[in-house]
Design a protein around this motif. Structure first.
Motif, PDB file in Angstrom:
ATOM      1  N   THR A   1       0.821  -1.209   0.000  1.00 30.19           N
ATOM      2  CA  THR A   1       0.000   0.000   0.000  1.00 30.19           C
ATOM      3  C   THR A   1       0.861   1.268   0.000  1.00 30.19           C
ATOM      4  O   THR A   1       0.415   2.321  -0.460  1.00 30.19           O
ATOM      5  CB  THR A   1      -0.934   0.018   1.219  1.00 30.19           C
ATOM      6  OG1 THR A   1      -0.151  -0.106   2.416  1.00 30.19           O
ATOM      7  CG2 THR A   1      -1.931  -1.132   1.148  1.00 30.19           C
TER       8      THR A   1
ATOM      9  N   ARG B   1       1.438   3.066  -3.511  1.00 30.56           N
ATOM     10  CA  ARG B   1       0.417   3.812  -4.248  1.00 30.56           C
ATOM     11  C   ARG B   1       0.864   5.257  -4.437  1.00 30.56           C
ATOM     12  O   ARG B   1       1.542   5.811  -3.586  1.00 30.56           O
ATOM     13  CB  ARG B   1      -0.919   3.756  -3.506  1.00 30.56           C
ATOM     14  CG  ARG B   1      -1.507   2.345  -3.445  1.00 30.56           C
ATOM     15  CD  ARG B   1      -2.799   2.309  -2.658  1.00 30.56           C
ATOM     16  NE  ARG B   1      -2.587   2.621  -1.242  1.00 30.56           N
ATOM     17  CZ  ARG B   1      -3.520   2.539  -0.315  1.00 30.56           C
ATOM     18  NH1 ARG B   1      -4.763   2.168  -0.638  1.00 30.56           N
ATOM     19  NH2 ARG B   1      -3.243   2.832   0.942  1.00 30.56           N
TER      20      ARG B   1
ATOM     21  N   TRP C   1      -6.136  -0.226  -6.542  1.00 33.56           N
ATOM     22  CA  TRP C   1      -4.748  -0.602  -6.264  1.00 33.56           C
ATOM     23  C   TRP C   1      -4.727  -2.026  -5.725  1.00 33.56           C
ATOM     24  O   TRP C   1      -5.393  -2.333  -4.740  1.00 33.56           O
ATOM     25  CB  TRP C   1      -4.126   0.358  -5.255  1.00 33.56           C
ATOM     26  CG  TRP C   1      -3.986   1.759  -5.765  1.00 33.56           C
ATOM     27  CD1 TRP C   1      -4.865   2.783  -5.614  1.00 33.56           C
ATOM     28  CD2 TRP C   1      -2.893   2.286  -6.517  1.00 33.56           C
ATOM     29  NE1 TRP C   1      -4.390   3.925  -6.218  1.00 33.56           N
ATOM     30  CE2 TRP C   1      -3.176   3.647  -6.782  1.00 33.56           C
ATOM     31  CE3 TRP C   1      -1.687   1.741  -6.992  1.00 33.56           C
ATOM     32  CZ2 TRP C   1      -2.306   4.470  -7.496  1.00 33.56           C
ATOM     33  CZ3 TRP C   1      -0.818   2.561  -7.698  1.00 33.56           C
ATOM     34  CH2 TRP C   1      -1.124   3.904  -7.950  1.00 33.56           C
TER      35      TRP C   1
END
Length: 282
Positions: free
Chosen positions: A194, A197, A210
């Motif tokens: 994460t 991103r 994503w």
């Protein structure tokens, strides 16, 4: 009677190449995310470089270990690739295909984002250690309309589908930045975590999914609700994944195959050197 000699026809003048070779050096390096390294290059003649934006490809030449700079062929040589291949591989440097992230020709700055994956590949190794002053070379467009970009939605496109992994993320960023805000976009981007991103320019009807290690684009697409109307799909990244996405879109979703642009930016277990030897490199 005196005969007048007919002048020989002049040899046709070859059209100027839409590409050129550039000798560059590193200006700045930034770690954008854990997986992405941004390198800003400068050079004496970057003012003549051009880009179509979107997924504009360039050939980047990096020095071999122990070399201060890659050995570049003469910029005026139309057969530069054959000339480069004829050089000793130990000294000619490393050639890789990348996407222009941004080009500020007036300021003399070219930005390239590198998807870092440790010391597994020479380009990743180089980017992880890049510092101001390091030398590199680029084969890049000198005209904005050139053959080295693929994102070309045909007339009648109602919405855009994008699918990418980190290697194609710079191209996705450029595509989104240039699309009219009114165009609906559905995008799936695979990243390691994460933290990888990025903030991307997006219109009001842009939906970006994503995907981390817990999911893959082919799996996500099978259950995704897609907009009505005529689509255009642009898919890039690891070759096997790209082919699986294209197969799903054409065979299961009924996309017109001429409206699916797919590009294998890399292949798991194979280097670009290997693809160059077989003639498969982009």
């Amino acid at each position: 009677m005196t005969e007048t000699a007919t002048p020989a026809a002049a040899a046709p003048v070859p059209a100027p190449s839409p590409f050129g070779l550039f000798d560059l050096h590193v200006l700045r390096v930034e770690r954008v995310t854990p997986v992405m390294i941004r390198v800003v290059f400068g050079g004496p003649d970057l003012a003549r470089m051009a880009t179509a934006g979107r997924d504009q490809r360039i050939k980047l030449f990096l020095p071999s270990p122990g070399q201060p700079a890659p050995r570049l062929p003469d910029a005026s040589d139309s057969g530069w690739y054959a000339t480069w291949q004829s050089y000793d591989p130990a000294t000619r440097g490393i050639m890789r295909t990348y996407t222009i992230r941004t080009l500020d020709a007036a300021a003399g700055e070219l930005t390239v984002d590198f998807a870092a994956h440790g010391d597994e590949g020479p380009a990743s190794r180089w980017a992880l250690r890049a510092a101001p002053g390091d030398r590199a070379g680029v084969f890049a467009p000198v005209t904005a309309e050139n053959q080295a970009f693929e994102f070309r939605p045909p007339a009648g496109t109602d919405w855009i589908l994008l699918a990418a992994d980190p290697s194609a993320l710079p191209a996705v960023a450029n595509i989104l930045a240039q699309l009219p805000p009114s165009v609906p976009v559905r995008a799936w981007i695979e990243v390691p975590s994460t933290d990888d991103r990025q903030e991307l320019g997006a219109g009001p009807d842009t939906d970006i999914t994503w995907l981390t290690a817990t999911g893959s684009t082919p799996e996500a697409l099978r259950t995704a609700a897609l907009p009505e109307g005529t689509p255009y799909a642009w898919v890039a990244g690891e070759s096997t994944t790209v082919k699986a996405i294209r197969r799903h879109l054409v065979q299961e979703r009924g996309f017109d195959r001429t409206r699916v642009q797919f590009s294998g930016y890399w292949r798991r277990g194979t280097s670009e050197d290997g693809l160059q030897e077989t003639g498969e490199a982009a």
